[in-house]
Enzyme design. Sequence first.
Site, PDB file in Angstrom:
ATOM      1  N   ASP A   1     -25.916 -22.061  -8.621  1.00 41.33           N
ATOM      2  CA  ASP A   1     -25.018 -21.734  -7.509  1.00 41.33           C
ATOM      3  C   ASP A   1     -25.449 -22.374  -6.186  1.00 41.33           C
ATOM      4  O   ASP A   1     -26.517 -22.054  -5.653  1.00 41.33           O
ATOM      5  CB  ASP A   1     -24.941 -20.217  -7.309  1.00 41.33           C
ATOM      6  CG  ASP A   1     -24.555 -19.460  -8.579  1.00 41.33           C
ATOM      7  OD1 ASP A   1     -24.955 -19.892  -9.678  1.00 41.33           O
ATOM      8  OD2 ASP A   1     -23.865 -18.441  -8.457  1.00 41.33           O
TER       9      ASP A   1
ATOM     10  N   ASN B   1     -20.530 -20.323  -4.223  1.00 38.52           N
ATOM     11  CA  ASN B   1     -21.004 -19.826  -2.924  1.00 38.52           C
ATOM     12  C   ASN B   1     -21.166 -20.951  -1.908  1.00 38.52           C
ATOM     13  O   ASN B   1     -21.848 -20.787  -0.889  1.00 38.52           O
ATOM     14  CB  ASN B   1     -22.360 -19.125  -3.078  1.00 38.52           C
ATOM     15  CG  ASN B   1     -22.371 -18.073  -4.151  1.00 38.52           C
ATOM     16  OD1 ASN B   1     -22.863 -18.314  -5.254  1.00 38.52           O
ATOM     17  ND2 ASN B   1     -21.795 -16.926  -3.869  1.00 38.52           N
TER      18      ASN B   1
ATOM     19  N   HIS C   1     -16.953 -15.363  -7.361  1.00 37.45           N
ATOM     20  CA  HIS C   1     -16.568 -15.668  -5.970  1.00 37.45           C
ATOM     21  C   HIS C   1     -15.542 -16.796  -5.851  1.00 37.45           C
ATOM     22  O   HIS C   1     -15.289 -17.293  -4.755  1.00 37.45           O
ATOM     23  CB  HIS C   1     -17.812 -16.038  -5.142  1.00 37.45           C
ATOM     24  CG  HIS C   1     -18.696 -14.859  -4.870  1.00 37.45           C
ATOM     25  ND1 HIS C   1     -18.288 -13.792  -4.099  1.00 37.45           N
ATOM     26  CD2 HIS C   1     -19.952 -14.565  -5.286  1.00 37.45           C
ATOM     27  CE1 HIS C   1     -19.258 -12.891  -4.043  1.00 37.45           C
ATOM     28  NE2 HIS C   1     -20.278 -13.334  -4.766  1.00 37.45           N
TER      29      HIS C   1
HETATM   30 FE   LIG Z   1     -23.351 -17.045  -7.035  1.00 36.09          FE
HETATM   31 FE   LIG Z   2     -21.506 -14.926  -9.028  1.00 38.01          FE
END
Ligand SMILES: [Fe+2]
Ligand SMILES: [Fe+2]
Length: 282
Positions: free
Chosen positions: A8, A40, A68
Amino acid sequence: MRILFCGDVVARSGRDVIQKYIPHLKKAWALDSVIVNGENAQHGLGLSEKVCDALYKAGVDVITTGNHVWDCKGMFSYIEKDPRVIRPINFMNTVPGKGFFVHDTPKGAILVLNAMGQVFMSPQLDNAFPILSDFLKVYPLGRNKIKAIIVDFHAEATAEKIALGYHLDGTVSLVVGTHTHVPTNDARLLDKGTAFLTDAGMCGDYRSIIGFPCDDEALAARYLKKVPLANKPEPPQGEGTLCGVFLETNDQTGLATRVHSVRLGANFSEVCPDDLPCRGGG
Ligand SMILES: [Fe+2]
Ligand SMILES: [Fe+2]
């Protein structure tokens, strides 16, 4: 095939390490594909067209996501026009975007799949296990010029991620976990030839709590008083670390021949394959 998967990407610190290392690694390691989880990348929550463009410019080929994915306004329409950004395949079919992308390279196609776990996860999506195995019956390794298959399993629980590794062992090149933002130290080849890593970790500033502030006020509010912060938390923007996994596959079988954790940057001791140069011009 040689593939780098990065965990991420969190906010500016995460984007900065991608821009710092990927152009060099892509050349020096002769990478056929670079895949990052971008859920993110925009200020810690979600991603945007601008952020995706910056990642592509650095040499990223495919962007996976997770819970997300919809945090930034505009993603419902953007994901429909950019197939290189994928969302978990176990969302309903009517949800915008797709859960897979085929990256065509001069050496053949790399199929990238994204799915989300069910343990401690929100939203609760359908069970990824049968959805992935049914999909792989239609798009198996070795057919339709597919030379490698990468599965990003976005999940919280280590056991659920390991279970998916064994469930798909022998049918994909790599099962790699994302979402916890903490790299695990268990990159390995499973018995039937699939490479596995429980969690790739995050690309970002580790002087934080998985990308959120770790100062006294934030700690007190969230973990002592259990109350919301007075202001929206700002993601820490110090020097970050790139965390991910390097994969080499057999071009005949599509299975993994080598897997190695990668950690490059400010926060950890450097980890990368012994025979590959980690540092270049950047
Ligand atoms: Fe994440
Ligand atoms: Fe996540």
